[in-house]
Design a protein around this motif. Structure first.
Motif, PDB file in Angstrom:
ATOM      1  N   THR A   1       7.636  75.050  89.312  1.00 49.39           N
ATOM      2  CA  THR A   1       8.387  74.353  90.351  1.00 49.39           C
ATOM      3  C   THR A   1       8.851  72.982  89.856  1.00 49.39           C
ATOM      4  OG1 THR A   1       6.993  75.514  91.934  1.00 49.39           O
ATOM      5  CG2 THR A   1       8.277  73.674  92.793  1.00 49.39           C
TER       6      THR A   1
ATOM      7  N   LYS B   1      -5.010  80.668  88.588  1.00 51.85           N
ATOM      8  CA  LYS B   1      -3.984  80.730  89.638  1.00 51.85           C
ATOM      9  C   LYS B   1      -3.410  82.132  89.566  1.00 51.85           C
ATOM     10  CE  LYS B   1       0.581  79.267  90.899  1.00 51.85           C
ATOM     11  NZ  LYS B   1       1.762  78.520  90.548  1.00 51.85           N
TER      12      LYS B   1
ATOM     13  N   ASP C   1       2.380  82.325  97.825  1.00 55.40           N
ATOM     14  CA  ASP C   1       2.291  81.504  99.035  1.00 55.40           C
ATOM     15  C   ASP C   1       1.980  82.322 100.291  1.00 55.40           C
ATOM     16  OD1 ASP C   1       3.328  79.891  97.017  1.00 55.40           O
ATOM     17  OD2 ASP C   1       4.332  78.588  98.431  1.00 55.40           O
TER      18      ASP C   1
ATOM     19  N   ASN D   1      12.965  79.781  92.933  1.00 57.32           N
ATOM     20  CA  ASN D   1      12.177  78.549  92.989  1.00 57.32           C
ATOM     21  C   ASN D   1      12.470  77.733  91.725  1.00 57.32           C
ATOM     22  OD1 ASN D   1      10.036  76.760  93.729  1.00 57.32           O
ATOM     23  ND2 ASN D   1       8.645  77.870  92.392  1.00 57.32           N
TER      24      ASN D   1
HETATM   25  O1  LIG Z   1       5.124  76.141  90.096  1.00 59.65           O
HETATM   26  C1  LIG Z   1       4.169  76.805  90.461  1.00 59.65           C
HETATM   27  O2  LIG Z   1       3.031  76.533  90.054  1.00 59.65           O
HETATM   28  C2  LIG Z   1       4.379  77.921  91.393  1.00 59.65           C
HETATM   29  N1  LIG Z   1       5.065  78.903  90.985  1.00 59.65           N
HETATM   30  C3  LIG Z   1       5.218  80.121  91.677  1.00 59.65           C
HETATM   31  C4  LIG Z   1       6.554  80.641  91.286  1.00 59.65           C
HETATM   32  O3  LIG Z   1       7.480  79.857  91.143  1.00 59.65           O
HETATM   33  O4  LIG Z   1       6.718  81.847  91.168  1.00 59.65           O
HETATM   34  C5  LIG Z   1       5.079  79.966  93.146  1.00 59.65           C
HETATM   35  C6  LIG Z   1       3.951  79.119  93.553  1.00 59.65           C
HETATM   36  O5  LIG Z   1       4.107  78.730  94.881  1.00 59.65           O
HETATM   37  C7  LIG Z   1       3.806  77.882  92.726  1.00 59.65           C
END
Ligand SMILES: O=C(O)C1=N[C@H](C(=O)O)C[C@H](O)C1
Length: 323
Positions: free
Chosen positions: A66, A182, A207, A267
């Protein structure tokens, strides 16, 4: 645009009224990187990071997906990390995103970053090259040896094209400083398998899965959408942690349309569009990422206006009756 917060919930966000949490738990957010005229806007990053801490966010990632990490130079990443660690002043952990398919290049990048103040890294498996599980293991171990800071494993098959198998995660946690993962592309079975790994904290990276994951025992979430309405996410998390599941789900369900909309275009363009509407940044991205379409922006404006207009009276009543 700002979101009003009832007094009762303000009290829940007061650091004196909730207990200290373990690391790798709660609502973390991977901060956008604000740009202006092609350069990183460090002042905007500083202000935004202070706002996120003040809103109760439990941890930050800089230069992640992000944060358009792949589009930043090592100099920009290091300066951004220094700016943000200074603005959060030790109140919450700040981790740095690392990614790439070339192990040696990441090792070089670590050298260029030097000690930029972060408490650890969030690192994905090599993308595009699709290595064996042993190759993935050796990649992470080689970087951990040089990094000398904890690394959150970042499993995001949709972006990397490779999956971190559960056995590989176990092998990594047994041999290196990998305290958390994560996890994205979740299924119930996968989440259960990760939660069963000793000494590993699981942070949800999908999310819209976040609350289901918390209820199953996940320790935290790293959520891009959380930065658009940070207090509301934190408030829902505390409600679940300390008060009632019903109250928490009610709050979560209000946030669900926002989370869904944040991933309808790539994103972080939607997150940046939402934050630009709140004056936290301008809608500037580095190629290959591009701003959202006009039609998307119109839908987003309606959604944010609705969220803004939504009163919490019903939620306060639910909180009182659940005590
Ligand atoms: O940047 C992050 O860390 C995230 N990346 C995921 C994505 O972009 O697929 C989504 C997540 O909410 C956070």
């Amino acid at each position: 645009m700002s979101f009003p917060l009832p007094r009762l919930l303000d009290a829940m966000l007061d650091p004196n009224t909730y207990m200290a949490r373990s690391a790798y738990s709660g609502i973390w957010t991977p901060m956008i990187t604000p740009f202006k005229n092609g350069a990183v806007d460090y002042d905007a990053a500083d202000l935004f990071a202070s706002h996120l801490v003040g809103s109760g966010i439990h941890g930050l990632v800089v230069g992640g997906t992000t944060g358009e990490g792949p589009a930043l130079t090592s100099y920009e990443k290091a300066r951004l990390a220094q700016t943000i660690t200074a603005s959060v002043a030790g109140h919450i952990p700040v981790f740095m995103g690392l990614e790439g398919a070339n192990t040696q290049k990441i090792l070089n990048e670590l050298g260029e970053l030097g000690d930029c103040g972060v408490q650890g890294y969030l690192m994905s498996a090599p993308s595009y090259v699709r290595p064996s599980q042993d190759g993935i293991y050796r990649h992470f171990m080689a970087i951990a040896e040089v990094a000398k800071l904890p690394i959150i494993l970042y499993d995001i098959p949709i972006r990397t094209g490779s999956v971190l198998h559960t056995d590989t995660v176990v092998r990594l946690t047994q041999n290196g400083d990998f305290p958390a993962i994560k996890a994205c592309g979740l299924t119930t079975e996968r989440l259960k398998a990760l939660l069963a790994i000793q000494d590993l904290k699981v942070m949800c990276g999908d999310d819209t899965w976040m609350f289901r994951a918390f209820e199953m025992g996940a320790h935290g979430a790293i959520s891009a959408s959380a930065q658009v309405a940070p207090r509301r996410f934190v408030e829902a998390y505390h409600m679940l942690e300390k008060y009632s599941a019903d109250g928490a789900w009610k709050r979560f369900n209000i946030l669900l349309p926002l989370m869904e909309l944040m991933f309808e275009e790539p994103n972080p363009a939607p997150v940046k569009a939402a934050l630009a509407m709140q004056d936290w940044c301008i809608e500037e991205l580095r190629l290959p990422m591009t701003p959202v379409t006009r039609a998307y922006r119109d839908d987003l404006k309606v959604l944010l206006d609705n969220m803004h207009a939504l009163h919490h009276e019903d939620l306060i009543c639910a909180d009182k009756s659940s005590k």
